[in-house]
Enzyme design. Sequence first.
Site, short mmCIF file in Angstrom:
data_model
loop_
_atom_site.label_atom_id
_atom_site.label_comp_id
_atom_site.label_asym_id
_atom_site.label_seq_id
_atom_site.Cartn_x
_atom_site.Cartn_y
_atom_site.Cartn_z
N ARG A 105 11.79 -93.99 43.69
CA ARG A 105 11.23 -92.66 43.45
C ARG A 105 10.42 -92.56 42.16
O ARG A 105 9.38 -91.92 42.13
CB ARG A 105 12.37 -91.65 43.38
CG ARG A 105 13.01 -91.49 44.71
CD ARG A 105 14.21 -90.61 44.66
NE ARG A 105 14.71 -90.47 46.02
CZ ARG A 105 15.77 -89.78 46.35
NH1 ARG A 105 16.46 -89.15 45.42
NH2 ARG A 105 16.15 -89.69 47.60
N ARG A 155 17.91 -92.81 40.11
CA ARG A 155 18.81 -92.94 41.26
C ARG A 155 18.03 -93.36 42.50
O ARG A 155 16.97 -92.81 42.78
CB ARG A 155 19.50 -91.60 41.53
CG ARG A 155 20.32 -91.62 42.80
CD ARG A 155 21.12 -90.36 42.96
NE ARG A 155 20.35 -89.20 43.31
CZ ARG A 155 19.87 -88.95 44.54
NH1 ARG A 155 20.06 -89.80 45.52
NH2 ARG A 155 19.21 -87.83 44.78
C1 LIG Z 1 16.98 -80.94 48.58
C2 LIG Z 1 17.88 -82.08 48.23
C3 LIG Z 1 18.09 -83.10 49.13
C4 LIG Z 1 18.94 -84.16 48.83
N1 LIG Z 1 19.13 -85.16 49.73
C5 LIG Z 1 19.95 -86.19 49.43
C6 LIG Z 1 20.17 -87.24 50.36
O1 LIG Z 1 19.64 -87.26 51.45
N2 LIG Z 1 21.03 -88.24 50.00
C7 LIG Z 1 21.66 -88.27 48.79
O2 LIG Z 1 22.43 -89.19 48.53
N3 LIG Z 1 21.48 -87.25 47.91
C8 LIG Z 1 20.65 -86.22 48.19
N4 LIG Z 1 20.46 -85.23 47.29
C9 LIG Z 1 21.32 -85.16 46.08
C10 LIG Z 1 22.70 -84.63 46.48
O3 LIG Z 1 22.56 -83.64 47.46
C11 LIG Z 1 23.46 -84.04 45.31
O4 LIG Z 1 23.41 -84.90 44.22
C12 LIG Z 1 24.93 -83.83 45.68
O5 LIG Z 1 25.03 -83.12 46.89
C13 LIG Z 1 25.67 -83.10 44.58
O6 LIG Z 1 26.98 -82.85 45.03
P1 LIG Z 1 28.07 -82.28 44.03
O7 LIG Z 1 29.31 -82.14 44.82
O8 LIG Z 1 28.12 -83.13 42.82
O9 LIG Z 1 27.50 -80.86 43.58
P2 LIG Z 1 27.04 -79.55 44.41
O10 LIG Z 1 26.92 -79.80 45.85
O11 LIG Z 1 25.87 -79.01 43.67
O12 LIG Z 1 28.26 -78.58 44.24
C14 LIG Z 1 28.51 -77.91 43.04
C15 LIG Z 1 29.69 -77.00 43.24
O13 LIG Z 1 30.12 -76.53 41.99
C16 LIG Z 1 30.24 -75.12 41.99
N5 LIG Z 1 29.96 -74.69 40.62
C17 LIG Z 1 28.97 -75.10 39.80
N6 LIG Z 1 29.08 -74.51 38.60
C18 LIG Z 1 30.18 -73.74 38.66
C19 LIG Z 1 30.81 -72.87 37.74
N7 LIG Z 1 30.36 -72.70 36.49
N8 LIG Z 1 31.91 -72.20 38.16
C20 LIG Z 1 32.39 -72.34 39.43
N9 LIG Z 1 31.83 -73.15 40.32
C21 LIG Z 1 30.74 -73.83 39.95
C22 LIG Z 1 29.27 -74.64 43.04
O14 LIG Z 1 29.66 -73.37 43.53
C23 LIG Z 1 29.42 -75.76 44.08
O15 LIG Z 1 30.53 -75.49 44.89
C24 LIG Z 1 19.58 -84.18 47.58
C25 LIG Z 1 19.36 -83.16 46.65
C26 LIG Z 1 18.48 -82.14 46.96
C27 LIG Z 1 18.18 -81.13 45.92
#
Ligand SMILES: Cc1cc2nc3c(=O)[nH]c(=O)nc-3n(C[C@H](O)[C@H](O)[C@H](O)COP(=O)(O)OP(=O)(O)OC[C@H]3O[C@@H](n4cnc5c(N)ncnc54)[C@H](O)[C@@H]3O)c2cc1C
Length: 636
Positions: free
Chosen positions: A329, A434
Amino acid sequence: MLEARIPTGPIEQQWDKCRFEMKLVNPANRRKHSIIVVGAGLAGAAAAATLGQQGYHVHCFSYHDTPRRAHSVAAQGGINSAKNYRNDGDSILRLFKDTVKGGDFRAREANVYRLAQISLNIIDQCVAQGVPFAREYGGLLDNRSFGGVQVERTFYARGQTGQQLLLGAYQALEEQIAAGRVTMHTRSELLDVVIVNGRARGIVTRNLATGHIERHVADVVVLATGGYSNVFYLSTNAKASNCTAIWRAHRRGALFGNPCFTQIHPTCIPLSSEHQSKLTLMSESLRNDGRVWVPKKKGETRAAKDIPENERDYYLESRYPSFGNLVPRDVASRNAKEVCDEGRGVGSSGQGVYLDFADAIQRLGLEVVREKYGNLFDIYQRITGEDAYTVPMRIYPAPHYTMGGLWVDYRLMTTIPGLFAGGEANFSDHGANRLGASALMQGLADGYFVLPCTVPDYIASTKLDPVDVSHPAFADAEAEVRNRIKMLLSIKGKRSPDSFHKELGKIMWDECGMARSEAGLKKALARIPWLRDEFWKNLKIVGGEDELNQTLEKANRVSDFLELAELMCLDALQRTESCGGHFRLESQTADGEAKRDDANFSYTAAWEWKGTGQAPALHKEPLVFEHVPLSQRSYK
Ligand SMILES: Cc1cc2nc3c(=O)[nH]c(=O)nc-3n(C[C@H](O)[C@H](O)[C@H](O)COP(=O)(O)OP(=O)(O)OC[C@H]3O[C@@H](n4cnc5c(N)ncnc54)[C@H](O)[C@@H]3O)c2cc1C
């Protein structure tokens, strides 16, 4: 100060050894312990469900109204695993090496190796949950390619991989909620982490529906709160994604790793208006079959269909013959910027390149292309009004993912004992860049497999004093939260939180985005404190604190972005080398590629908060490469 706790011995055996050496909690004692998991995206839901299943009392928090709305739902393209179902030469070793190299040698080898090992278990886990991965005609799981690799190791569910994986994790979470082992707190936003005798023992939250401030106590706190790309205002992240949880933990003493390492994704729908507040990703999977090109002529005005083949520049294919359109990327984004800066960009703004499916449709047939990418073409059509089956898509790079985050050791514990971080919230295994489809892999590895081993070990090996929410540390944290809200509400100025956020985003995009320079970063470092000052003098919030108040929510989040942005620029300024997504204009090879400086920058930067108005302190975790020899990345 930075003890990464990497197990000794051969890298292939380190995770097994670590699991064997970690202490266990007897099943009958597990119900005596409580764990707070903040976040119910892939990392948080997986961790909460698995720890609940083990028998702990888990309290899971999310600011969303349901775990299913976590930003993970947006992930499109797929998830990597070294299953080698294609039999095309893949292995744990290859995934490990690709990831270390893809991250431009700025990740910790031991973590990346473990990630590659666990990638095999993740697919089994998700298939057992019923996640409907794409299958071939014979019923076997299908794979496709993503950038920066030469094997097909990406498992996918059309363009909805994140949604399907999240449904799997959500079902597991719901099962534990029904069993009474997980209590779900939706619409609750963490506003502070509570530290008692040097250990994380709870959090303070605000109920977003009622405005109530609440205290929650536990033996351990896990943050799985996602990434901070929205510091740029315009990004592909969900609008609500923010840095508040990790930033407030940082202010309480958790070191922040590599804050300037952000990923600019090459295939997003270009900005179409000044008033836009969100950018949309077109999955990288499209680069499997789409061909990227721009006109050879500067200032070209003809439509794509009227530009003959010999007047088109398929610049990725010609500059990087081995990887072609599937370069990583950072490389694809930089090249797009370069051709647009030369005046060869397409679309009304000139900030776009074509992603063309004409060849793929001719080779595979329209129906095959529709089958593979149909929903992405639909999204594109709805946003741009154009039919990408007949007219090439226009794409341009946009902020998408943050490799930086809370610094964690091998066991995913931050520098605050008892505070763990998983998923995008930690500084992760991706170094300075990444590879596609590796975030879902890391989030699920952390949530299903790593945290469920390391959190119990912490509980078993720590003497945890009895603490409840009447402890003065809770009262102090709550008072700080209330004061901050009162201060925000009392300003009564003229500008909305969004207007500050937008201005900050522009500074960050211009000076700490795809390319960075000493002069630009210094400019940003002069401007951000000024903007932060203006924010605290001229912010306008309508409504009060004891009610649903989305302007107040935003203001709280923007106040943290205004602090984080400064740290990102400081981090970028001190790293005078280029590496991965961090491209310093002063550090390029003769042919314009990122030039690393391993002698001086082979480390993870971990920053310590020293107080408001004080310069943060830089700590360094040296990185040692014993298994993937340091080399200049080449995708040619
Ligand atoms: C459009 C898009 C497409 C993507 N496609 C891919 C892909 O195809 N393959 C891949 O590997 N990765 C992909 N990624 C990256 C990947 O989706 C994310 O890195 C990953 O889903 C993050 O997961 P997470 O569980 O760490 O956080 P998130 O899914 O962002 O979850 C965060 C959680 O924390 C909670 N939260 C946050 N702050 C607080 C707070 N202060 N108090 C209470 N709750 C809070 C939210 O409510 C949520 O439940 C993509 C990203 C984007 C933007």
